[in-house]
Design a protein around this motif. Structure first.
Motif, PDB file in Angstrom:
ATOM      1  N   VAL A 121     -41.676   3.912  -9.820  1.00  0.00           N
ATOM      2  CA  VAL A 121     -41.957   4.839  -8.594  1.00  0.00           C
ATOM      3  C   VAL A 121     -41.742   3.717  -7.434  1.00  0.00           C
ATOM      4  CG1 VAL A 121     -43.387   6.007  -6.799  1.00  0.00           C
ATOM      5  CG2 VAL A 121     -43.693   6.494  -9.552  1.00  0.00           C
ATOM      6  N   VAL A 122     -40.405   3.942  -6.561  1.00  0.00           N
ATOM      7  CA  VAL A 122     -40.175   3.007  -5.531  1.00  0.00           C
ATOM      8  C   VAL A 122     -40.499   3.913  -4.288  1.00  0.00           C
ATOM      9  CG1 VAL A 122     -38.537   1.835  -4.672  1.00  0.00           C
ATOM     10  CG2 VAL A 122     -38.457   2.095  -6.957  1.00  0.00           C
ATOM     11  N   THR A 123     -41.058   3.251  -3.088  1.00  0.00           N
ATOM     12  CA  THR A 123     -41.294   3.930  -2.014  1.00  0.00           C
ATOM     13  C   THR A 123     -40.852   2.937  -0.851  1.00  0.00           C
ATOM     14  OG1 THR A 123     -43.502   2.751  -1.772  1.00  0.00           O
ATOM     15  CG2 THR A 123     -43.380   5.007  -2.760  1.00  0.00           C
ATOM     16  N   CYS A 124     -40.433   3.742   0.490  1.00  0.00           N
ATOM     17  CA  CYS A 124     -40.011   2.825   1.390  1.00  0.00           C
ATOM     18  C   CYS A 124     -40.592   3.446   2.753  1.00  0.00           C
ATOM     19  CB  CYS A 124     -38.516   3.082   1.679  1.00  0.00           C
ATOM     20  SG  CYS A 124     -37.779   2.209   3.067  1.00  0.00           S
ATOM     21  N   SER A 125     -41.327   2.580   3.577  1.00  0.00           N
ATOM     22  CA  SER A 125     -42.153   2.863   4.608  1.00  0.00           C
ATOM     23  C   SER A 125     -41.245   3.005   5.885  1.00  0.00           C
ATOM     24  CB  SER A 125     -43.363   2.285   4.625  1.00  0.00           C
ATOM     25  OG  SER A 125     -43.079   0.714   5.305  1.00  0.00           O
ATOM     26  N   SER A 126     -41.774   3.614   6.941  1.00  0.00           N
ATOM     27  CA  SER A 126     -41.123   3.311   8.084  1.00  0.00           C
ATOM     28  C   SER A 126     -41.188   2.036   8.804  1.00  0.00           C
ATOM     29  CB  SER A 126     -42.072   4.372   9.357  1.00  0.00           C
ATOM     30  OG  SER A 126     -43.277   3.591   9.333  1.00  0.00           O
TER      31      SER A 126
END
Length: 537
Positions: free
Chosen positions: A284-289
């Motif tokens: 799982v890869v996430t990108c924040s603001s």
């Protein structure tokens, strides 16, 4: 006095004249007739097939339609012999075609008649449209314990008349061949069946404490678990408080009862909202603001007392950026034991201009980060001061629409990201887009409809569907009241678009298979449209 027409008895027996059916099957062999029919066009073959059963059998021969298909749609991946076990000449399996069969038909490359019909409908803009209102919250039966099974709840998908609520943001949507996920202004995700045109249930977070403020879904992605050995679907959703949740569901294909369970919910201490999320296998890869990209691996491990298994998340790597320039798109691929993550995002340049950037991150489960590359196109002579309204990368194409109604196309070749062309076809800004890098098919959506492009020859759109937007645009005085598509997705046989309806609009059309005309009360509704290109009436 009128006279009745006398009927003469037709001769029978050995000296009888041959009927048209006898002429086709008795005078000439099928090989000679097929050789003659090879000179006909697809329109002539279609008309000829309506004459009789014999002519229908001959006009549906796969060798005829294979020649027509490869002549009109010369795709290299399809220009090869028909696989073994295909139907013999003149013999076609009779079946009712549906858009859900488009994927297997194109992959098997045996039924060239259906393949020709499908591609012709895409190019000509022939489709069957179904409208579903998904603005109402979908209820699911309560789960007694975390990780339990949720049973499906039948929801009437007819257009509601008096129930609506204000949505502060556009709906977050994801689409696959069997289901559509829609997240409104709540932490739950509604699951809708495409084939049944009805709601299956909702995905809810069980591990959230009741005292916590309920977060809102910001991004969703669907992932098939076929590579893991079972036909389930996994859903990952990112929230505005920085947390993310993974569910697993089954029964979406209609072969069994629908159910789901929450695998894991990961919270963040900084509570920075997520703008993009992607998943493949157990990665799982996430990108924040704040442009904080985190790589996680989820595993199903035993608890310390070895009595029960639970899902855990392990941080593989983290990349921190100085700032984030939306929009952002994450695309995860796999080659052997290595994964490649492509991060496409907007980047400012000199003179108040905007450009695109692409980062490629290569990593593995065991070694973590392996390498990273950065790609930026060369500056063009045309000033690009308009901001981006969206971005999508599917190797090797990167597509980014701007607020000046243009769509910019880039191509990644080797170590160079090249600006290829600019698409001029929309009368207003593009608000939704989807891209398939394998088939080079692009769909862009705005108030003037959904336009289908082929990036191999992007001179003009192949076709335009859903022209209702432009008719509303001509009637409305304020652009803020126009109904715009906020999401578009497609597969081999369907296009799915989601939009927020305008206030107090009288709509008519086909709702769940019935011709209806209903008055919608004040309050925006979320409309779902399914355009099917292979459905037969």
């Amino acid at each position: 006095m009128s006279r009745k027409k006398l009927r003469t008895a037709e001769p029978t027996g050995a000296g009888a004249a041959p009927t048209p059916t006898d002429f086709a099957s008795g005078v000439f062999s099928d090989e000679i007739l097929l050789h003659i029919l090879a000179y006909l066009s697809h329109r002539d073959l279609t008309r000829l097939g309506t004459c009789s059963r014999t002519w229908h059998r001959l006009a549906s021969d796969q060798t005829l339609w294979k020649r027509l298909f490869l002549r009109r749609f010369p795709l290299e991946c399809l220009a090869q012999p028909i696989p073994a076990g295909s139907p013999p000449a003149g013999e076609v399996r009779v079946r009712r075609r549906t858009s859900g069969m488009a994927g297997p038909i194109m992959r098997e490359r045996r039924d060239f008649l259906s393949m020709y019909i499908l591609q012709h409908n895409w190019n000509a803009g022939n489709y069957v449209v179904t409208n579903i209102d998904v603005s109402l919250p979908v209820a699911a039966e309560p789960v007694l314990e975390p990780g339990g099974v949720r049973t499906a709840t039948d929801i009437d998908c007819a257009l509601p008349v008096s129930t609506s609520r204000h949505l502060g943001t556009a709906p977050i949507t994801a689409f696959t061949k069997d289901v559509i996920l829609v997240a409104l202004a709540s932490p739950d995700v509604a699951v809708w069946s495409i084939n049944h045109r009805a709601a299956l249930g909702s995905l809810s977070r069980i591990s959230v404490e009741p005292s916590m403020v309920l977060p809102r879904v910001c991004c969703i992605q669907l992932e098939s678990c076929s590579a893991l050995g079972h036909p389930h679907l996994r859903v990952v959703a990112g929230y505005d408080d920085g947390s993310w949740t993974v569910w697993e569901m089954w029964g979406h294909d209609g072969l069994s009862q629908w159910g789901c369970k929450e695998l894991i919910t990961v919270t963040q201490a900084q509570r920075v909202g997520l703008v993009a999320v992607t998943m493949m296998d157990n990665i799982v890869v996430t990108c924040s603001s704040q442009f904080d990209v985190a790589f996680h691996r989820i595993t199903n491990a035993l608890k310390r007392d070895n009595t029960q298994r639970r899902w855990e998340s392990t941080l593989i790597h983290r990349l921190r950026g100085s700032t984030c320039w939306p929009p952002v798109d994450l695309h995860l691929t796999r080659a052997g034991g290595k994964y490649a993550l492509y991060i496409a995002y907007a980047s400012p340049s000199y003179g108040n201009e905007w450009n695109v950037s692409l980062d490629q991150i290569t990593f593995s489960r065991a070694d973590g980060l392996i390498s990273s590359k950065h790609f930026s196109p060369k500056t063009t002579k045309v000033p690009m001061t308009a901001e981006f309204t969206g971005i999508r990368f599917r190797h090797p194409y990167l597509v980014a629409p701007r607020r000046d109604n243009t769509v910019h196309v880039y191509t990644l070749s080797g170590a160079q990201l090249t600006h290829t062309t600019i698409l001029y076809a929309h009368h207003a800004a593009v608000t939704a887009l989807e891209l398939d890098g394998v088939t080079a098919k692009l769909i862009t959506g705005g108030i003037d409809g959904l336009k289908i492009w082929s990036l191999r020859n992007p001179v003009k759109p192949i076709s335009t569907v859903d022209r209702d937007w432009i008719r509303q645009f001509e009637k409305e005085e304020s652009l803020d009241q126009i109904k715009r598509p906020t999401y578009v997705g497609f597969d081999e046989g369907r296009i799915v678009s989601v939009s927020e309806s305008l206030n107090g609009r009288l709509r008519s059309g086909t709702f769940c298979g019935m011709e209806e005309r209903r008055e919608i009360e004040a309050g925006p509704l979320v409309g779902l449209k399914i355009f099917s290109f292979l459905d037969e009436s």
